[in-house]
Design an enzyme around this catalytic site. Structure first.
Site: not given
Lengths: 223, 244
Positions: A48-51, A90
Site C-alpha cells: 500500500t502506497e502509504n508505506g 514506497s
C-alpha cells in the site's frame, strides 16, 4: 442467472490471476476487495502506497488502529513479516518496477491501453493519488470496473475522453460483464458472462471487441 | 544540545504569514493534530499566520486538523495528491468557489519532490505523469528510449510532523504507517517541529532503530496520547469546538 458481476465477484475473478509470491498493489475502492480472495495455496504480498508491505485483512470493528491503514484510509492488520517504510521508499518499489500487478479502478479505458481515473473534468475536485506512479511502475496494470457507467454509457472506448492517468498502460480489464485483454491497441475478448451474446456485449462497448480464439464463460461463484 | 520545547504554543510560534508549511500524515495516520490546533489557536488570538501554502498528501477530513486549518481561512494554497476524503466538504467548498489554490501532484512525485528538496537535488526525471495534463509545461527528455518528465524539488519554511519517540537531540521513531511522509518532510523544511508521544533520554532509542536522525529536527514537543483524526471524526468533533 447472473446479470452482472457485483464488485466482490469482479475482485474474485481478478484474484484468480495473481500468482503465488506476487507483489500486488490494489487501488482505492473496489479493487481493495481483491485481497479477500486469494486462491488457496497462493501467497501474495500486498503493497500500500502509504508505506506497508504484507499487511493483513481488516480488523474486527472496534479493533482499528488508525496508525495502521491502507491507501483507502481503511484499517488493516499486522501479520508476521509486515514491513513499514516511508513514502519515498514506497514509490521506489512502484517506479522501480518491483510490483508484479496493480489493479486500479477506472472512469474510462481505451483500446490503446490508455486509462482515465483521476479527473472528471473542471467541475469536480481532481484526485490522482498514486495511480499515475503505479501505471508506469507495475509490471502488469489491470483495471476492475463496471462495464458501463451508471447511466449505461460504455466505459471501454476507442479513446478516453477524460484526462489521462497513463498512456498505453492497461493490459487487462475485469469488467462486470467480461474479461478483456488489451493487445497491440485492440480489445481482445477472453471471457464473458454465459447468458450474454457477443452482440449484446459489443453494443455496451465503445470499441470493437476482437476475437482471438475461443471465448470462455466468465464463471464466478455467488459471493 | 536540547531541542525540546516547553509547549505547543512555543512550537508553532515561528510560523509567519505566507510561509510554506509541510504537514506530515497520510489521511489521519501521522497527522500532527495538536500542532495544527495550536496553530489555529494562534490565528484566533492574533490573526496570524495566514496565507499559508500547505503541503500534505490530502486536503483534510471533517472539521479537525488540516480541514480545520483550511476552515479557519489560514490557507491560500494546497499542494497535495488526493484532496478527497470521507468528508472533504471544507476543502471542496473553498476549491469550487475559487478561494483556495490547488497544485495536484502524483503521490510518488510528491514524495520524491520532498525527498529531493531535503537531499539538495533541484530537479529529477520521472516516468510518472508522462502524456497527461499534469505534465503540461514540464520538460520531457528521453532516456534509454523512454520519455520522462522533469519535476522540481519541494522545500518548506517549516514542517509539522508527528513521531512516536524522540530524544533532546531530535532523533525520532515513528509508529507503524504513521511514518509515511514524516522522514521526508523533516529533511525538506528549514525548520522542522515534531510532536512526539514521549521524549526519552539520549540512548533511549536504539541507534539501529532511529528513523529520522536528529540533524533533520529543530524542535520537538511531547504530546502524550495524541488525538487520532479518524477517532475525532467518528465523534463528529470540530476545532475549535463550537459552543452549544
Amino acid at each position: 442467472m447472473t446479470l452482472k458481476l457485483i464488485p466482490t465477484q469482479m475482485a474474485w475473478r481478478a484474484a484468480q490471476d495473481i500468482a503465488d509470491g506476487a507483489y500486488v498493489n490494489l487501488g482505492i475502492g473496489f479493487p481493495e476487495l481483491v485481497a479477500k480472495f486469494q486462491p488457496p495455496g497462493r501467497e501474495a504480498i500486498f503493497h500500500t502506497e502509504n508505506g506497508i508491505l504484507g499487511f493483513g485483512q481488516a480488523p474486527a470493528p472496534g479493533h482499528e488502529d488508525w496508525d495502521l491503514i491502507n491507501a483507502g484510509k481503511k484499517a488493516v492488520t499486522l501479520k508476521p513479516g509486515t514491513a513499514f517504510f516511508h513514502h519515498a521508499d514506497s514509490f521506489a518499489m512502484v517506479r522501480g518496477g518491483l510490483l508484479d500487478v496493480a489493479i486500479l479502478g477506472a472512469y474510462e479505458v481505451a483500446e490503446t491501453g490508455d486509462l482515465a481515473n483521476w479527473s472528471t473534468g473542471p467541475k469536480g475536485v481532481p484526485a490522482v493519488g498514486g495511480a499515475m506512479d503505479l501505471v508506469h511502475g507495475a509490471k502488469r496494470v489491470a483495471v476492475m470496473t463496471d462495464h458501463v457507467t451508471k447511466d449505461g454509457k460504455p466505459k471501454l472506448l476507442e479513446r478516453c475522453t477524460l484526462p489521462l492517468t497513463g498512456v498505453g498502460c492497461v493490459t487487462r480489464v475485469y469488467s462486470s460483464l467480461a474479461v478483456i485483454d488489451i493487445i497491440a491497441g485492440r480489445f481482445v475478448l477472453r471471457e464473458k458472462l454465459p447468458f450474454l451474446t457477443y452482440d449484446a456485449l459489443q453494443a455496451m462497448t465503445g470499441a470493437i471487441l476482437h476475437l482471438d480464439g475461443p471465448v470462455a464463460d466468465l464463471a464466478v461463484p455467488e459471493l | 544540545m536540547d531541542k525540546t520545547l516547553p509547549d505547543l504554543a512555543t512550537a508553532v510560534a515561528g510560523i509567519r504569514d505566507g510561509m510554506t508549511v509541510m504537514i506530515g500524515g497520510f489521511g489521519g495516520s501521522g497527522a500532527p493534530i495538536e500542532l495544527i490546533h495550536a496553530l489555529i489557536d494562534r490565528f484566533i488570538a492574533t490573526g496570524h499566520p495566514t496565507g499559508l501554502t500547505l503541503v500534505n498528501n490530502n486536503a483534510g477530513n471533517g472539521h479537525v486538523g488540516l480541514a480545520a486549518l483550511i476552515e479557519a481561512g489560514m490557507v491560500a494554497k494546497l499542494i497535495c495528491s488526493f484532496p478527497r476524503s470521507a468528508d472533504p466538504v471544507v476543502f471542496t467548498e473553498r476549491y469550487l468557489a475559487g478561494q483556495i489554490e490547488l497544485e495536484l501532484v502524483p503521490q510518488g512525485t510528491l514524495a520524491e519532490r520532498i525527498r529531493a528538496g531535503g537531499a539538495g537535488i533541484p530537479a529529477f526525471f520521472t516516468p510518472t505523469s508522462y502524456g497527461t495534463d499534469l505534465a503540461i509545461g514540464k520538460p520531457v527528455e528521453v532516456f534509454d528510449g523512454r520519455p520522462y518528465v522533469q519535476e522540481r524539488w519541494l522545500k518548506a519554511d517549516c514542517a509539522l510532523v508527528k513521531a512516536h519517540l524522540g530524544d533532546r537531540l531530535g532523533n525520532l521513531t515513528y509508529r507503524m504507517a504513521a511514518r509515511n511522509f514524516g522522514p521526508l518532510m523533516c529533511m525538506a523544511a528549514a525548520t522542522t517541529i515534531v510532536q512526539v508521544s514521549r521524549i526519552v533520554a539520549p540512548g533511549g532509542i536504539d541507534p539501529e532503530a532511529v528513523i529520522t536522525p536528529g540533524i533533520f529536527v529543530q524542535g520537538l514537543v511531547e504530546v502524550a496520547n495524541p488525538a487520532q483524526e479518524e477517532a475525532l471524526n467518528r465523534a463528529n468533533a470540530r476545532y475549535p469546538e463550537v459552543a452549544a
